[in-house]
Design a protein around this motif. Sequence first.
Motif, mmCIF file in Angstrom:
data_model
loop_
_atom_site.group_PDB
_atom_site.id
_atom_site.type_symbol
_atom_site.label_atom_id
_atom_site.label_comp_id
_atom_site.label_asym_id
_atom_site.label_seq_id
_atom_site.Cartn_x
_atom_site.Cartn_y
_atom_site.Cartn_z
ATOM 1 N N UNK A 35 0.858 -1.182 0.000
ATOM 2 C CA UNK A 35 0.000 0.000 0.000
ATOM 3 C C UNK A 35 0.897 1.236 0.000
ATOM 4 N N UNK A 36 0.962 1.924 -1.147
ATOM 5 C CA UNK A 36 1.785 3.115 -1.296
ATOM 6 C C UNK A 36 0.993 4.365 -0.926
ATOM 7 N N UNK A 37 1.652 5.270 -0.192
ATOM 8 C CA UNK A 37 0.992 6.490 0.279
ATOM 9 C C UNK A 37 -0.162 6.115 1.205
ATOM 10 N N UNK A 38 0.046 5.103 2.009
ATOM 11 C CA UNK A 38 -1.023 4.524 2.827
ATOM 12 C C UNK A 38 -1.523 5.505 3.879
ATOM 13 N N UNK A 39 -2.811 5.398 4.177
ATOM 14 C CA UNK A 39 -3.409 6.147 5.270
ATOM 15 C C UNK A 39 -4.174 5.187 6.169
ATOM 16 N N UNK A 40 -4.123 5.477 7.454
ATOM 17 C CA UNK A 40 -4.855 4.670 8.417
ATOM 18 C C UNK A 40 -6.346 4.987 8.343
ATOM 19 N N UNK A 41 -7.149 4.021 8.690
ATOM 20 C CA UNK A 41 -8.589 4.208 8.716
ATOM 21 C C UNK A 41 -9.292 2.893 8.988
ATOM 22 N N UNK A 42 -10.573 2.991 9.298
ATOM 23 C CA UNK A 42 -11.334 1.800 9.675
ATOM 24 C C UNK A 42 -11.301 0.743 8.586
ATOM 25 N N UNK A 43 -11.507 1.145 7.329
ATOM 26 C CA UNK A 43 -11.586 0.156 6.251
ATOM 27 C C UNK A 43 -10.262 -0.568 6.070
ATOM 28 N N UNK A 44 -9.162 0.142 6.209
ATOM 29 C CA UNK A 44 -7.853 -0.504 6.097
ATOM 30 C C UNK A 44 -7.652 -1.498 7.237
ATOM 31 N N UNK A 45 -7.990 -1.103 8.449
ATOM 32 C CA UNK A 45 -7.818 -2.007 9.600
ATOM 33 C C UNK A 45 -8.705 -3.233 9.455
ATOM 34 N N UNK A 46 -9.862 -3.052 8.825
ATOM 35 C CA UNK A 46 -10.780 -4.165 8.605
ATOM 36 C C UNK A 46 -10.234 -5.141 7.567
ATOM 37 N N UNK A 47 -9.572 -4.628 6.544
ATOM 38 C CA UNK A 47 -9.115 -5.444 5.420
ATOM 39 C C UNK A 47 -7.721 -6.035 5.617
ATOM 40 N N UNK A 48 -6.838 -5.296 6.279
ATOM 41 C CA UNK A 48 -5.418 -5.644 6.286
ATOM 42 C C UNK A 48 -5.130 -6.980 6.936
ATOM 43 N N UNK A 49 -4.118 -7.657 6.398
ATOM 44 C CA UNK A 49 -3.640 -8.933 6.909
ATOM 45 C C UNK A 49 -2.158 -8.807 7.228
ATOM 46 N N UNK A 50 -1.580 -9.785 7.940
ATOM 47 C CA UNK A 50 -0.171 -9.685 8.333
ATOM 48 C C UNK A 50 0.788 -9.481 7.165
ATOM 49 N N UNK A 51 0.439 -9.939 5.972
ATOM 50 C CA UNK A 51 1.331 -9.807 4.823
ATOM 51 C C UNK A 51 1.286 -8.449 4.143
#
Length: 355
Positions: A35-51
């Motif tokens: 994820x380039x230029x990543x921003x934190x947010x609920x949807x990212x925390x919901x989707x993200x995995x350890x990889x």
Amino acid sequence: MNAAALSSAHVALEALFVPIASGQLRLPEDGRVLFLHARDGFRLREMAQPGWLCAQGFKPFAAELERSGLRVGEPAADERFPLVLVLPPRQREEARALFARAVRHAAPGGIVLACMPNAGGARSGEADLAQLAGAVTQLSKHKCRVFWSAPRGDRVDAALLGEWAAFDEPRLNAAGYWSRPGLFAWDRVDVASALLAAHLPADLRGRVADLGAGYGYLSAQVLARCAQVQEIDLYEAEARALEPARLNMEAAVRESGHAVQANVHWHDVSLGLPERYDAIVSNPPFHQQGREDLPELGRAFIAAAAAALSPQGSFWMVANRHLPYEATLAGRFAEVRTVVAQEGFKVIEARGVRA
């Protein structure tokens, strides 16, 4: 959730994941996403995995991602991912360099998925990715444009890829300073910084700090004008500014004709400073994102400066004339004076740090 309910900082992040949520795209089976230029947010925390690997060069945003338990860092030069997410910036050359980086990190058969606000260059961004990587698919959501491509080798314009990747290399701007597209006033000398530099006293000495140093113009001017400065620390939250700042300080030290130690730090000034100084200079940012004034940032810079100054030290800052910093300064310093008000800006000197 409608667009009005989303903050401007997260609306594109919310829209970015619509193709995945709707089933138009799938997350990679091996769980590896860049994820380039990543921003934190609920949807990212919901989707993200350890990889998942989140790349973010702005220190406060990187810290937000880390606090949410996300892995933050930079991919290896030869590392490839089946899915590369991108939130491109508004500045077009910076965005094109980011698209080139995304394509280079996309694995064979992989997807580059991007999202931009309609008012933030979305149409141009979509056209640019199509020009670089081949046909794109797009949808609209939350006043944003989401678009993606599968940049196979035969579709990618190799010459354009190299040209756009080079947009991120430091270059000399019109004023002769090293800079990069997308940095604050990257292609010129900022009027406010020039006004502050012109009114700095020649007797600044000892250890000096530059808060929100950008590509280093103000620090270079300190060394050119103040022969008794022995050490200068540049504090900047945007990692892309660090290399140009180092190059400009190397040149400034050479041109000063005397031994000066210059240090460039990737640091969020609003969290305070780790050292103490005889003088501090700053053209503090007054907005972190978008175009609305955010004077809290300037107030945080003032607080950091006051906490880091020696008892006899001085703080020199420049700001837009309409920004209400005087009360904050008066609360932290015994002496506050406006040195000059010109061209919509004010230069202020503050002394006598209050206990």
